[in-house]
Design an enzyme around this catalytic site. Structure first.
Site, short mmCIF file in Angstrom:
data_model
loop_
_atom_site.label_atom_id
_atom_site.label_comp_id
_atom_site.label_asym_id
_atom_site.label_seq_id
_atom_site.Cartn_x
_atom_site.Cartn_y
_atom_site.Cartn_z
N TRP B 99 0.84 -1.21 0.00
CA TRP B 99 0.00 0.00 0.00
C TRP B 99 0.86 1.25 0.00
O TRP B 99 0.54 2.23 -0.67
CB TRP B 99 -0.98 -0.04 1.18
CG TRP B 99 -1.80 -1.28 1.14
CD1 TRP B 99 -1.73 -2.34 1.98
CD2 TRP B 99 -2.78 -1.64 0.14
NE1 TRP B 99 -2.61 -3.32 1.58
CE2 TRP B 99 -3.26 -2.92 0.46
CE3 TRP B 99 -3.29 -0.99 -0.99
CZ2 TRP B 99 -4.23 -3.58 -0.31
CZ3 TRP B 99 -4.25 -1.63 -1.75
CH2 TRP B 99 -4.71 -2.92 -1.41
N ASP B 166 -1.99 6.78 6.18
CA ASP B 166 -3.00 5.82 5.71
C ASP B 166 -3.26 4.88 6.88
O ASP B 166 -2.43 4.03 7.21
CB ASP B 166 -2.46 5.06 4.49
CG ASP B 166 -3.42 3.95 4.05
OD1 ASP B 166 -4.48 3.77 4.66
OD2 ASP B 166 -3.08 3.25 3.07
N LYS B 190 -12.49 -1.97 7.27
CA LYS B 190 -11.80 -2.81 8.25
C LYS B 190 -12.43 -2.57 9.62
O LYS B 190 -13.15 -3.41 10.13
CB LYS B 190 -10.31 -2.45 8.31
CG LYS B 190 -9.65 -2.20 6.98
CD LYS B 190 -9.34 -3.45 6.20
CE LYS B 190 -8.54 -3.08 4.95
NZ LYS B 190 -8.17 -4.25 4.16
#
Lengths: 355, 355
Positions: B99, B166, B190
């Site tokens: 990511w 992030d 999540k």
């Protein structure tokens, strides 16, 4: 009291679509897990997206060579993705209202924009006619239905350049000649699903030609190559879209939706034209079948608020007009029933009788 | 059989959040309409977004001068929105995995990118230490939890530049010192909601400084000015987020979530370290409390598939490791119960006893 949902969007969905979505949120396919907590890579979810894509291709008779995508961000994000991907040098835009203007504004960041025609001077009460489109543009962008002003381009335009269509508020309400388009996009929250997913239909061989580096998520090729699974797609809104696509097919497809749209709109527009209290705001030939806009006739202007209150008391929801037009707006998307528009007409008749 | 959901995302949500979402989809606040078909401008929906924003500010102790946004498109869209809005000349990125690399790739379209450190050579099995960040960067970008590799930066870094984080997979699992960040973003699927909404926390006075024209939807200022209502936001995913935020508060806030995360992770990592069949893949000090990655010890490599089958037969869902790491991954987000991790540990013990 029974409510009749005339919201402009998010808007009415078939009851079975809502009930099936709620059921799958409690337990997805008997898995013991919620639809809201399954992986998009789960072997149960790929069939959802595959069936939804197949149904869109079937219902709209999408030719070979086009991909169907499910993206996030709404149609407003497409306003910049379209020129990012398709504007090479010059693009034409037909200015039919707020959404068309917003699309045009983003395109100007990427190249030359020609406004082929506009009905801005008449508060967008008609679809401009008799204009020509330059031959050398990369595309002509149209907004097929103008939710705010209640106008619609329901018959395919006869132009010599490929089009790009924002069909957010009339997709799946009629057949479309997809071959005329490089790209069709639609926020789902009118005729397709809950808010949170956008469907995009792109012609594959038109991608990759733009003379600029495109951020990965804004590049349609990214999503074509990964089957809308480059990142986590909006799982639940896609599932609801699938349920609605199944419902549309079961009801007879977009041809049946088209017929119903005409029936509903005829009922409401006939009453608007007959009733002494009201008048339509749009030129008759451009009236939208999806968003029916009307106002009080001037001599009854003081009855606007009382009518809104009366209709609300009778179960009508979301009929207040957009502030740009005033008056009333009855949105009649696919799931709107004949019973719903009849209930609205009854309100109009009863209110007329009272005054 | 009871299922234990260890999916990496979309992932487990508290049962009451799921049930309340399903209930509101059937009938929103007793209105007779579905949550899926109400207008985002409805007077019933504004309180939803207002309460969700207020709870995020309360739970994360967000200082004055920050705005909380709900956007579509996922964290992957933020990878380009962040440099679009914040990269003036040079940005630093800490490379801790897939990511982070994706975020870095987008930033390179907008300016100079300095990779301050990377653990790529060790397959991202640790968080790099002992690096320095240049003083003259616009921000340092970090991925606080690395879902794929199972590493986490759980203690705020001590750096001299403002950060951008992030936090997609560990937000609301611990207290955060928001003042150290120009921007925090997180895909909701999540610890917060179903897939389809991204939360973004931005420092207002850092906006508007980038030397470029930003497409409207990619400009954080657009969404700050319109309170996340510039276009139709993902109504249902936002509602589910609100339900989950209420649950987090009721459970004792992010401090309680942090305590639970430690308890769960201790139970699983202790078993990994004790059990002769398994070993963790990450340096002990960088182990994620959210995504617990482990593999078979080499001498038991042939038991990988049998263990996966056995655990699946006992109700474990989603414990197959990501292909970049192999083995197993037990994702333990906020809603994961102690009972769930104990059930996993029982599988590990029972399987060891059988071999």
């Amino acid at each position: 009291m029974k409510k009749y949902n005339f919201n402009a969007g998010p808007s009415i969905l078939p009851r079975e679509v809502i009930e099936n979505t709620a059921k799958q949120i409690l337990d997805f396919n008997g898995s013991g897990l919620s639809l809201a907590e399954i992986s998009h890579r789960a072997k149960d979810f790929q069939p959802v997206i595959d069936e939804a894509v197949a149904l869109i291709k079937e219902l709209l008779n999408v030719p070979e060579g086009y991909s169907v995508l499910f993206l996030g961000g709404g149609a407003s994000l497409e306003f910049c993705m379209v020129p990012y991907n398709f504007l090479i040098k010059k693009a034409a835009y037909l200015n039919t209202g707020v959404w068309a203007k917003k699309a045009m504004k983003e395109a100007k960041l990427f190249g030359e924009v020609v406004e082929v025609a506009s009905s801005a001077d008449a508060n967008f009460t008609f679809i401009p006619k008799g204009w020509t489109c330059p031959d050398d543009v990369d595309y002509l962008h149209i907004t097929t239905n103008n939710t705010i002003y209640g106008t619609e381009i329901r018959k395919e335009l006869d132009v010599n350049v490929p089009m790009i269509g924002d069909m957010s508020s009339d997709i799946f309400s009629r057949p479309v000649d997809v071959a005329k388009y490089k790209c069709i996009y639609a926020g789902a929250q009118k005729n397709l699903s809950m808010a949170g997913v956008t469907i995009v239909i792109v012609k594959d061989d038109e991608l990759g030609k733009a003379p600029r580096e495109i951020p990965t998520m804004l590049n349609y090729q990214t999503h074509v190559e990964k089957g809308s699974m480059f990142n986590t797609p909006p799982v639940v809104p896609i599932y609801t879209a699938l349920e609605n696509l199944r419902w549309i097919k079961k009801m007879g497809g977009v041809e049946a939706m088209d017929k119903l749209a005409h029936e509903r709109a005829d009922i409401v527009y006939s009453e608007i034209d007959r009733n002494k209290l009201f008048r339509g705001t749009v030129n008759a030939e451009d009236r939208s079948l999806m968003n029916i806009c009307f106002v009080m006739n001037e001599e009854y202007a003081e009855l606007e608020k009382p009518f809104l209150e009366y209709a609300t008391s009778q179960g009508m929801v979301g009929i207040k007009g957009h502030r740009s037009v005033g008056g009333f707006r009855a949105s009649c998307y696919n799931a709107q029933s004949i019973e719903g528009v009849q209930a609205l007409v009854k309100c109009m008749k009863d209110f007329e009788a009272q005054h």
